[in-house]
Scaffold this motif. Structure first.
Motif, PDB file in Angstrom:
ATOM      1  N   ALA A  77       0.836  -1.204   0.000  1.00  0.00           N
ATOM      2  CA  ALA A  77       0.000   0.000   0.000  1.00  0.00           C
ATOM      3  C   ALA A  77       0.868   1.251   0.000  1.00  0.00           C
ATOM      4  CB  ALA A  77      -0.931  -0.013   1.216  1.00  0.00           C
ATOM      5  N   ILE A  78       1.934   1.231   0.815  1.00  0.00           N
ATOM      6  CA  ILE A  78       2.864   2.359   0.836  1.00  0.00           C
ATOM      7  C   ILE A  78       3.547   2.495  -0.531  1.00  0.00           C
ATOM      8  CG2 ILE A  78       5.008   3.193   1.859  1.00  0.00           C
ATOM      9  CD1 ILE A  78       2.575   3.529   3.664  1.00  0.00           C
ATOM     10  N   ALA A  79       3.870   1.367  -1.156  1.00  0.00           N
ATOM     11  CA  ALA A  79       4.491   1.395  -2.483  1.00  0.00           C
ATOM     12  C   ALA A  79       3.537   1.981  -3.522  1.00  0.00           C
ATOM     13  CB  ALA A  79       4.934  -0.002  -2.891  1.00  0.00           C
ATOM     14  N   SER A  80       2.225   1.865  -3.302  1.00  0.00           N
ATOM     15  CA  SER A  80       1.265   2.467  -4.226  1.00  0.00           C
ATOM     16  C   SER A  80       1.407   3.981  -4.251  1.00  0.00           C
ATOM     17  CB  SER A  80      -0.168   2.069  -3.838  1.00  0.00           C
ATOM     18  OG  SER A  80      -0.372   0.681  -4.030  1.00  0.00           O
ATOM     19  N   LEU A  81       1.776   4.583  -3.118  1.00  0.00           N
ATOM     20  CA  LEU A  81       2.081   6.011  -3.097  1.00  0.00           C
ATOM     21  C   LEU A  81       3.310   6.296  -3.952  1.00  0.00           C
ATOM     22  CD1 LEU A  81       1.566   6.793   0.708  1.00  0.00           C
ATOM     23  CD2 LEU A  81       0.128   7.594  -1.176  1.00  0.00           C
ATOM     24  N   ALA A  82       4.332   5.445  -3.812  1.00  0.00           N
ATOM     25  CA  ALA A  82       5.559   5.625  -4.587  1.00  0.00           C
ATOM     26  C   ALA A  82       5.305   5.432  -6.080  1.00  0.00           C
ATOM     27  CB  ALA A  82       6.629   4.639  -4.110  1.00  0.00           C
ATOM     28  N   ARG A  83       4.273   4.671  -6.427  1.00  0.00           N
ATOM     29  CA  ARG A  83       3.918   4.484  -7.835  1.00  0.00           C
ATOM     30  C   ARG A  83       2.977   5.569  -8.325  1.00  0.00           C
ATOM     31  NH1 ARG A  83       4.325  -1.233  -6.270  1.00  0.00           N
ATOM     32  NH2 ARG A  83       2.246  -1.152  -5.344  1.00  0.00           N
TER      33      ARG A  83
END
Length: 890
Positions: A565-571
């Motif tokens: 979910a945090i990586a979705s911000l990075a994407r």
């Protein structure tokens, strides 16, 4: 005389011949007559029918005529003919099916089966081809053993629980099928009607995908299964069939065959199994995943089924009741060999076990159990080793004793692919007690590390254009009680007042985050959090009703999901499923599974960018810790977005988190106790001491391999506005910016004051005013739990206030009579010449007294208030030299 005799003989022969001819003639005449009668009768019947074809058909189908026909001699003859044809057709079909599938029987000969079930090994590799684990069990993994190498009790236990009629049927038990059908239609636990022979055929001949087919799609397989079972029974004796079954069945994990199970669980051969051990193993094939002895969550169910096996052995005469009771008391699970012994030299064990479990779910336990797989995973052993080193350094330091934690977990994900490149499920796989538990896939409250996802929903414009917020918007960090009575606090117990969202998020303030969820709506925010990757957040048990506390991590989530979910911000707001497998092939080289990239935008790229800009602001973050908590990453020149989190139990910290990400790598580290024992110190920057060196190492590795640059950071999407040092999405409208306006409230109901609200209950507050960009209506957000959308519903214009019935003086005693009104009494104040001499809490009507020495002429006053802020006052002059009670003040 002789001639006469000859003549008589000839005459007799002639008469006999004539008689025969007469018989034949009569028979022919009778047949002809009968045929003529049938033809005449048929002609008469046809002549009686209607001429129109449709009417003729309906006439023939008349129920009375049909009944009369089928119960006539002709009808019975026709039924016999049709029945004979049906039986003939059935024999032809069954014979054809047997002939068609007869070729498959050759594959089940013992020599062929031995080749199929020889020891197999599955190999797991990292993404660069480095071996992680050879999945071959513990020691000898021999699956095929002769019947004299299996304990009698094992064979008996298997027959007793799986197929009690095994020695009586011929491959198919129609009574068993009927019994299972009746049981299942009555809503009881689902039973199967397959015999032990059918199960063997199913295991050997049919792949998992075909076995799992139900309904109409499964009929062809079931037909083949029955036919093959009958053929197997014809070719092999019961001892051979039972032996093949015991060598082929799954006994948990990838332990196919009773010999493998005996070696793995009890470090012995199948021929040496005790009664208790045999009953335990016989219980497993029914549900190998649940009854796997290493699955501690299923141990209670396993023992219950073992007892059922023993009871069945008693009822079928294999053992006595006393033997069964003795076996039930045997603590057989205490003799299990540690599962870790099977994982000697395994690398990234928690990750590999997670991958194996995923394969069992996708490919089937039988496929994984048979082995022969080559599995290329997403893990990068270089990053994995650095993570393990950092975690070891943490537990070798003073931090565990200082903060009071005993365990830790971490996950690192490649942002561009969603692939896990490193994972630790505990401080050490072989650590006593909880080492093999995978905390990276357990449900743990993420604390404030959930807040970036809450603000992402606040910032985005997805059909709710009234949300007009950016990093510089203000959500007051002040004391508040929400409508449901929820009164949250910050971790430090204090409040920062009117601070920007940038500072609220970087300083990890609770109140603004909860307000953000309240503004966006609980359900829309929860939907966004789950779509971004935390798919199970607030979905377990009572957590479904958690409400606004979900904004500060009040529910459990899995670390592997949270990192994604945090990586979705990075994407930039794009979701990608978490991946752990790149490719799976079988022993024939066939590709069974391979990585496929999937993407889905779940939040607006501008909303994601605002969050990224806030979390990447190290200067603002310093307001929380007063220093950088990622010095190693900072030293490499790589910029990192960071968020910490702490969850509590009874207002004591129990979990501490640090999550962080760059445009290329995302990660999280958790520290806590497996039994949720509270920590001595909830400093959430401590996990950063593990995350920091790993993120720095992974970033340098990516830079070295040309996957990243030191200067890489998130680019502002088109439309992003910068106002001073703050960032706002394109739909942020300055004219709709928040403004402070004055509004009068009732202090009792905490709602807007009405015409019935007493003046004493009114309070003027500054509320935040916004304008809905669609409806153009004013939106007010009041502080301290006040509701700017509703009016005072506690006070009524008909309310009665309290009253003072009189003041009397007797020597040094001053007495005041007080009477209650609509609301309970609250405070009574007595004054002498305007100076308070007594203030007391009062609840009910009555006379209240205080002592005060009066030496001169004075004015005695009394004032009473109630909980509704109504009041009454009275005063009287008193002269100690005069006789009589005090007189009223003119």
């Amino acid at each position: 005389m002789g001639k006469t005799t000859r003549v008589n003989k000839k005459s007799t022969s002639s008469r006999t011949s004539k008689r025969r001819m007469n018989v034949y003639s009569n028979l022919s005449h009778k047949r002809k007559t009968r045929k003529d009668q049938v033809a005449r009768k048929k002609a008469e019947y046809l002549a009686s029918l209607p001429k129109h074809p449709l009417k003729r058909t309906l006439y023939r189908l008349s129920p009375n005529r049909l009944y009369k026909y089928w119960f006539s001699k002709e009808g019975l003859l026709m039924a016999l003919k049709l029945g004979g044809l049906a039986v003939l057709a059935m024999f032809l079909v069954v014979g054809g099916l047997f002939a068609y599938y007869r070729k498959d029987i050759d594959q089940i000969r013992p020599s062929e089966l031995a080749k199929r079930v020889q020891t197999t090994v599955s190999r797991y590799y990292d993404r660069n081809g480095l071996l992680l684990w050879e999945d071959k069990g513990d020691g000898d993994y021999k699956l095929v053993v002769e019947k004299d190498e299996i304990a009698d009790t094992m064979r008996q236990a298997t027959v007793a629980i799986e197929d009690k009629d095994f020695y009586r049927h011929h491959g198919v038990s129609f009574s068993g099928i009927l019994r299972a059908a009746i049981n299942n239609t009555q809503g009881q636990s689902v039973q199967g009607g397959s015999t032990l022979t059918q199960q063997l055929v199913k295991q050997v001949f049919f792949p998992a995908s075909e076995v799992q087919e139900r309904g109409i799609a499964g009929i062809p397989r079931k037909i083949k299964e029955v036919i093959l079972a009958v053929e197997v029974e014809r070719m092999y004796d019961k001892a051979q069939i039972l032996n093949l079954y015991l060598n082929e069945s799954s006994y948990g994990g990838r332990r196919n065959g009773v010999e493998s199970a005996a070696n793995t669980y009890f470090n012995k051969h199948a021929k040496d199994l005790t009664l208790a051990e045999s009953a335990l193993l016989a219980a497993i094939p029914n549900q190998p995943r649940l009854y796997n002895p290493y699955n501690t969550y299923g141990n209670e169910a396993l023992i219950s089924r073992q007892h059922k096996v023993l009871n069945s052995m008693v009822s079928q005469g294999y053992i006595t009741k006393s033997q069964a009771e003795k076996a039930k008391k045997d603590p057989v699970l205490d003799r299990l060999q540690p599962e870790a012994d099977q994982f000697k030299n395994i690398k990234a064990p928690h990750f590999v076990m997670m991958v194996r479990s995923e394969l069992e779910s996708k490919l089937g336990k039988a496929t994984v159990g048979r082995g022969g797989l080559n599995v290329t995973t997403t893990i990068d052993l270089r990053v994995q080793n650095r993570l393990q080193s950092a975690m070891k350094d943490m537990f070798d330091s003073y931090y565990p004793a200082y903060a009071g934690f005993s365990n830790g977990a971490a996950t690192i994900e490649d942002v561009k692919t969603g692939q896990i490149i490193a994972m630790l499920g505990s401080r050490g796989f072989n650590y006593p007690g909880f080492g093999q538990d995978n905390a990276a896939t357990a449900f743990i409250q993420p604390g404030s590390s959930i807040k970036p996802l809450v603000y992402a929903q606040l910032f985005q414009d997805k059909g709710q254009e009234n949300l007009n917020f950016g990093s510089g918007s203000v959500l007051s960090d002040s004391r508040i009680t929400f409508a449901d009575g929820y009164s949250p606090r910050n971790a430090d117990g204090g409040y920062k007042g009117n601070i920007t969202i940038r500072n609220s998020l970087d300083w990890s303030r609770n109140i603004p985050a909860i307000k953000a969820m309240q503004i966006s709506g609980i359900e829309p925010t929860m939907k966004t959090i789950r779509l971004m990757g935390d798919k199970y957040y607030c979905t377990q048990g009572q957590e479904k009703q958690v409400g606004l506390s979900a904004a500060i991590g009040g529910c459990g989530t899995r670390m592997v999901d949270h990192v994604n979910a945090i990586a979705s911000l990075a994407r930039g707001g794009v979701y990608m499923p978490t991946s752990s497998i790149l490719k799976v092939t079988n022993s024939n080289g066939d590709v069974l599974q391979s990585y496929e990239k999937e993407t889905k935008r779940v939040i607006d790229k501008q909303a994601a960018y605002v969050v990224n800009d806030i979390l990447g602001d190290s200067r603002a973050r310093a307001g929380l810790f007063g220093r950088s908590i990622t010095p190693i990453t900072d030293a490499t020149g790589v910029k990192i977005a960071l968020k910490t989190g702490t969850s509590d139990k009874n207002e004591e910290p129990k979990d501490i988190w640090t999550v962080g990400y760059t445009p290329h790598v995302a990660g999280a580290v958790w520290l806590g106790n497996p039994d949720t024992t509270p920590l001595a110190n909830g400093n959430s920057s401590i996990p950063a001491q593990v995350l920091d060196p790993v993120m720095a190492y992974a970033s340098q590795l990516y830079i070295k391999e040309g996957k990243a640059k030191v200067t890489d950071w998130f680019s502002a999407p088109a439309g992003i506005q910068r106002i001073g040092s703050e960032v706002y999405p394109s739909w942020y409208n300055k004219s709709l910016a928040q403004k402070g306006v004055k509004m009068t409230f009732d202090q009792v109901s905490k709602k807007k004051a009405s015409k019935c609200t007493p003046e004493a209950a009114k309070i003027e507050l500054t509320v935040t005013k916004m304008i809905d960009p669609v409806s153009k209506k004013d939106i007010f957000i009041a502080p301290d739990g006040y509701d700017a959308t509703e009016s005072d519903d506690v006070h009524k214009c008909s309310d009665q206030g309290p009253s003072i019935g009189g003041i009397t003086v007797n020597g040094d005693e001053i007495s005041v009579r007080v009477d209650k009104g609509t609301f309970p009494l609250d405070t009574l104040t007595i004054t002498v010449d305007g100076r308070s001499v007594a203030s007391m809490s009062v609840k009910n009507s009555g006379t209240y007294t205080t002592t005060y020495g009066i030496t001169k002429k004075v004015t005695i006053g009394a004032n009473v208030t109630d909980s509704g802020f109504y009041s009454d006052s009275s005063s009287q002059k008193y002269n100690p030299g005069s006789s009589g009670p005090p007189g009223p003040t003119p």
